[in-house]
Design an enzyme around this catalytic site. Structure first.
Site, PDB file in Angstrom:
ATOM      1  N   ASP A 144       0.882  -1.313   0.049  1.00  0.00           N
ATOM      2  CA  ASP A 144      -0.125  -0.083  -0.144  1.00  0.00           C
ATOM      3  C   ASP A 144       0.700   1.290  -0.260  1.00  0.00           C
ATOM      4  O   ASP A 144       0.691   2.098  -0.635  1.00  0.00           O
ATOM      5  CB  ASP A 144      -0.790  -0.204   1.233  1.00  0.00           C
ATOM      6  CG  ASP A 144      -2.148   0.676   0.974  1.00  0.00           C
ATOM      7  OD1 ASP A 144      -2.231   1.774   0.273  1.00  0.00           O
ATOM      8  OD2 ASP A 144      -3.344   0.180   1.509  1.00  0.00           O
ATOM      9  N   ASN A 171      -5.620   1.410   0.132  1.00  0.00           N
ATOM     10  CA  ASN A 171      -5.781   0.793  -1.234  1.00  0.00           C
ATOM     11  C   ASN A 171      -6.017  -0.688  -1.214  1.00  0.00           C
ATOM     12  O   ASN A 171      -6.571  -1.268  -1.996  1.00  0.00           O
ATOM     13  CB  ASN A 171      -4.415   1.029  -2.111  1.00  0.00           C
ATOM     14  CG  ASN A 171      -4.063   2.623  -2.308  1.00  0.00           C
ATOM     15  OD1 ASN A 171      -4.990   2.908  -3.290  1.00  0.00           O
ATOM     16  ND2 ASN A 171      -3.303   3.229  -1.805  1.00  0.00           N
ATOM     17  N   ASP A 172      -5.313  -1.428  -0.088  1.00  0.00           N
ATOM     18  CA  ASP A 172      -5.482  -2.651   0.047  1.00  0.00           C
ATOM     19  C   ASP A 172      -7.078  -3.063   0.315  1.00  0.00           C
ATOM     20  O   ASP A 172      -7.524  -4.058  -0.439  1.00  0.00           O
ATOM     21  CB  ASP A 172      -4.800  -3.209   1.386  1.00  0.00           C
ATOM     22  CG  ASP A 172      -3.313  -3.607   1.182  1.00  0.00           C
ATOM     23  OD1 ASP A 172      -3.113  -4.470   0.321  1.00  0.00           O
ATOM     24  OD2 ASP A 172      -2.382  -2.886   1.653  1.00  0.00           O
ATOM     25  N   ILE A 173      -7.600  -2.461   1.148  1.00  0.00           N
ATOM     26  CA  ILE A 173      -9.029  -2.416   1.371  1.00  0.00           C
ATOM     27  C   ILE A 173     -10.232  -2.289   0.269  1.00  0.00           C
ATOM     28  O   ILE A 173     -10.892  -3.092  -0.292  1.00  0.00           O
ATOM     29  CB  ILE A 173      -9.513  -1.696   2.599  1.00  0.00           C
ATOM     30  CG1 ILE A 173      -8.779  -2.476   4.005  1.00  0.00           C
ATOM     31  CG2 ILE A 173     -11.041  -1.864   2.816  1.00  0.00           C
ATOM     32  CD1 ILE A 173      -8.899  -1.216   5.100  1.00  0.00           C
ATOM     33  N   GLY A 176      -9.688  -4.459  -2.473  1.00  0.00           N
ATOM     34  CA  GLY A 176     -10.542  -5.636  -2.021  1.00  0.00           C
ATOM     35  C   GLY A 176     -12.138  -5.682  -2.356  1.00  0.00           C
ATOM     36  O   GLY A 176     -12.834  -6.399  -2.958  1.00  0.00           O
TER      37      GLY A 176
END
Length: 406
Positions: A144, A171-173, A176
């Site tokens: 991220d 960005n990860d979340i 997803g």
């Protein structure tokens, strides 16, 4: 397997009947699986026999596993072995969706990449969550923070000479989340075509999407982007103010009705006739005088009293909370936005539910984060593996079964 209350476990499962096999770690893949699990899908998390490595993280990453593993079942499987790969393929054949977020090429080495899987499971929705979509960067590893630096978010968050990571794995979340959006679209398409899809969602492109409005602002205004830490506000009052008791409140006064209500409530009716403040744009032009004057007013109030007054006036405001403060937030607690979970180490905690409601109800926690291999036995039984075969696989170390009932 610990479950939530029986009445909660049977309601609000719009994705009931959907089986998802999750080969993932860290945040992006597990957050994608969590959303599907909370929506009612049967999400089977494949862990190595020693367990997902995020179980053992310390420091700022210590909560990763507990945050993203509720409502999932765990199978502990050694996919480096031929027997483990055979079981993985049988699991995939019984699933509707596969999620993976390992480094490029890792699953290809054990013939679980999309091309290999599509040959025996053509209806499967295969979702790869990566650092970059196909292109010159696609084989790079990313985190991220890496893409926040590349994608302009760190620049917009920090000071001009000191870019700063945002305080969450945005960005990860969100990557997803976009994976879930595409998965649901592919499932709807499969109802018409009978075919699966290969989906990719990526950190870098997600970050660029977040920067779209800043990019477009440069196009429309002809001016370069300025970090939020120093940029002038486009609104008349959109600022953080000190209160008498040493606290801070963020307060906004943007519309004409809000401006009039503020002036009357705080004995500044004269400002309503002041030509410097006649319109919102006029007030923006005179922020240099206006904001210090408002700061003097608010500095005479304690935080609680000022917040109550602003609430009466319907003026947007916010205290500056730390993450731990949210456990005691009255709105989150009274509205059911936090749920109790039992952790694999025996502890208990509150955790936020998905930020959505359906017919006014929140999606419940059905299962607590699992022990390593807590459902290994039941999952293998579901795909037709006999008790004797399970015992043989356990003795060989191909699988791990958590102690106690599964």
């Amino acid at each position: 397997m610990t479950t939530a209350a029986p009445e909660a476990a049977t309601e609000l499962r719009p994705l009931a009947g959907l089986r998802v096999i999750e080969f993932s770690q860290m945040v992006m893949g597990p957050s994608c699986g969590l959303i599907l699990a909370d929506l009612g899908a049967d999400v089977i998390k494949v862990e190595p026999p020693k367990g997902d490595r995020t179980r053992y993280f310390k420091g700022p990453a210590a909560g990763f596993f507990a945050t993203y593993s509720r409502n999932k079942r765990s199978i502990a499987l050694d996919t480096s072995t031929a027997e483990g790969q055979t079981i993985a393929r049988r699991l995939i054949e019984s699933s509707d969706v596969l999620i993976e977020n390992f480094r490029p090429g890792l699953l290809k080495r054990i013939s679980l990449d999309y091309e290999s899987v599509a040959a025996f499971a053509p209806r499967l929705i295969y979702c790869s969550l990566k650092g970059y979509l196909p292109g010159p960067y696609e084989n790079r590893l990313a985190l991220d923070e890496v893409v926040q630096m590349m994608g302009g978010l760190a620049y917009m968050t920090g000071l001009p000479d000191r870019p700063m990571r945002a305080g969450a794995s945005v960005n990860d979340i969100m990557g997803g989340m976009f994976g879930v959006i595409a998965i649901q679209a592919a499932l709807a398409e499969r109802q018409r075509t009978g075919r699966g899809r290969y989906i990719q969602s990526a950190l870098y492109e997600n970050n660029v999407f977040l920067m779209a409005q800043a990019m477009m602002c440069e196009v429309v205004s002809g001016q370069p982007s300025i970090p939020y830490s120093i940029k002038d506000s486009p609104w008349p009052v959109y600022d953080l103010f000190d209160t008498r008791d040493g606290s801070k409140l963020f307060v906004t006064i943007v519309g004409e009705e809000q401006w009039e209500a503020f002036c009357r409530a705080f004995d500044r009716e004269s400002w309503l006739a002041d030509p410097r403040f006649a319109t919102s744009n006029d007030r923006v032009d005179h922020r240099g005088w206006l904001i210090p004057e408002i700061a003097k007013i608010f500095k005479q109030w304690d935080k609680a009293d000022l917040a109550a007054r602003l609430e009466q006036l319907d003026l947007p405001y916010a205290p500056v909370n730390k993450p731990g403060d949210l456990f005691d937030d009255p709105h989150l607690n009274q509205s059911g936005g936090l749920t109790n979970i039992h952790l694999p180490d025996g502890g208990e905690a509150k955790t936020p539910l998905l930020p959505i409601s359906m017919d006014g109800r929140r999606l419940p926690n059905r299962y607590d984060p699992p022990q390593i291999g807590e459902q290994t036995r039941e999952i293998l039984s579901e795909i037709g593996i006999s008790s004797s075969e399970i015992e043989t696989l356990q003795k060989a170390g191909t699988i791990r079964i958590a102690p106690g009932p599964s």
